[in-house]
Design an enzyme around this catalytic site. Structure first.
Site, PDB file in Angstrom:
ATOM      1  N   SER A 161      39.662  39.638  40.567  1.00 12.25           N
ATOM      2  CA  SER A 161      38.388  39.705  41.270  1.00 12.25           C
ATOM      3  C   SER A 161      37.256  39.819  40.259  1.00 12.25           C
ATOM      4  CB  SER A 161      38.361  40.937  42.183  1.00 12.25           C
ATOM      5  OG  SER A 161      37.064  41.171  42.685  1.00 12.25           O
ATOM      6  N   TYR A 183      39.542  50.126  43.227  1.00 11.44           N
ATOM      7  CA  TYR A 183      39.716  48.675  43.281  1.00 11.44           C
ATOM      8  C   TYR A 183      39.309  48.013  41.967  1.00 11.44           C
ATOM      9  CZ  TYR A 183      39.468  43.900  45.087  1.00 11.44           C
ATOM     10  OH  TYR A 183      39.653  42.544  45.285  1.00 11.44           O
TER      11      TYR A 183
END
Length: 288
Positions: A161, A183
Site C-alpha cells: 500500500s 496498518y
C-alpha cells in the site's frame, strides 16, 4: 541475429498459467483475478470462511462471465500458519504446479491512539498482512520453482500500500479520532519482506514484486467514501480519480508476463500521483 518477437501477444502472453489469489473475491484481489482469468490464466481465488459463501460464489460467477480459462475457489483463512497450511494443502490436492501467487489478503484496524487494541489492532493485522505472505510463499515455493527458468520464472506479487511509505495514520478512511496505527508499519514490513523473498528466490527462478496501491474501491475504502464522499478523495488525486480494475489488472498482468521476467524486488506505486499531494489525509489513505 534476427530481431526477437516483441509483439504484444508474445510479451504479455499468460495463457495456460495457473494463479492463486488470496483475498480474491473482493477489491484489488478480484480486479487481479479478473485480469488473469480474461487472459487465459486458470485462477484459484481464496477467501475466508467467515465471509458470506453466497457472496463468494457470486464473485466467482462474475469473474467467470468473461474468463477464457477455469476459475475456482478455495475457502481458507490465512490469519494463522495453520490456516495457510490448510490452503496450501488443498491447492496441492488440485494442482502440481503454480505459476503465479498473489498474496493479496489484508486487513486494517482503526482505533484511538490512547488505547489501540493489541489482539485485533496489532496481532491480527500483522498475522494477515505480513506473516501470511511468508507462510504462503514458503509453502508453495516447491510448486513455483517447478519447471521455472530465467526466461519463464515463477511469479509472486505481494499487495502492499502507499500507506507503507506515508506516515499519516489518522485520515479519511478511519473514523474521527481513530488511526490505523498498525496498518502502515505492517505494509512497510510487506515491502521489506518482498525484498527478502526476491533475494531468496531469485536464484531459483522466481520473481517477487510488491504493488503499492493508493485509493481503490474496496471494503476498506467503502467507509471513507461513505464518510467524506468520493469527490473529496478525487480532489486529492492529480488524475482526478481513484484506481480502477483496468489500472490494477494492467500492472498485475505485466508483473506475471514475459515482459517482466527480469523484474524482481520492485516496489511499484500505483496511486495516480497522489503521494505527491501536499495534503495528508485522503492522498495518503491506505488502499484495499
Amino acid at each position: 541475429m534476427s530481431t526477437p518477437d516483441v509483439s504484444i501477444n508474445t510479451l504479455y502472453n499468460v495463457k495456460g498459467k495457473i494463479a492463486l489469489v488470496t483475498g480474491g473475491s473482493t477489491g484489488i484481489g478480484k480486479m487481479i483475478a479478473s485480469g488473469f482469468a480474461q487472459n487465459g490464466c486458470k485462477v484459484y481465488i481464496a477467501s475466508r470462511k467467515e465471509d458470506s459463501l453466497k457472496e463468494f460464489r457470486k464473485a466467482v460467477a462474475e469473474i467467470r462471465q468473461k474468463a477464457t480459462a477455469p476459475v475456482e475457489y478455495i475457502v481458507a483463512n490465512v490469519a494463522s500458519k495453520a490456516g495457510c497450511d490448510a490452503l496450501i494443502a488443498e491447492f496441492k490436492k488440485r494442482e502440481s504446479k503454480l505459476h503465479i501467487l498473489v498474496n493479496n489478503s489484508g486487513v486494517s484496524w482503526g482505533g484511538r491512539y490512547e488505547d489501540f487494541p493489541e489482539e485485533k489492532g496489532w496481532d491480527n493485522v500483522f498475522a494477515i498482512n505480513v506473516k501470511s505472505i511468508f507462510y504462503m510463499t514458503a509453502g508453495l515455493t516447491d510448486l513455483l520453482v517447478k519447471d521455472s527458468d530465467s526466461y519463464d520464472p515463477g511469479r509472486v506479487i505481494n499487495i502492499s500500500s502507499t500507506a507503507s511509505i506515508g506516515p499519516h495514520s489518522e485520515h479519511d478512511l478511519s473514523a474521527p479520532g481513530n488511526g490505523t496505527w498498525s496498518y502502515q508499519p505492517s505494509k512497510a514490513a510487506v515491502n521489506h519482506l518482498t525484498s527478502q523473498l526476491a533475494v531468496k528466490l531469485g536464484p531459483r527462478h522466481v520473481t517477487v514484486n510488491a504493488i503499492l496501491p493508493g485509493v481503490f474501491p474496496s471494503r476498506m475504502t467503502a467507509f471513507g467514501f461513505k464518510q467524506v464522499g468520493e469527490e473529496k478523495f478525487n480532489s486529492h488525486q492529480p488524475t482526478g480519480r481513484f484506481g480502477t480494475t483496468q489500472d490494477m489488472a494492467g500492472l498485475a498482468l505485466f508483473l506475471v508476463s514475459p515482459a517482466s521476467a527480469h523484474v524482481t524486488g520492485a516496489h511499484i506505486v500505483i496511486d495516480g500521483g497522489a503521494r505527491y499531494e501536499s495534503r495528508a489525509p485522503a492522498s495518503s489513505s491506505p488502499k484495499l
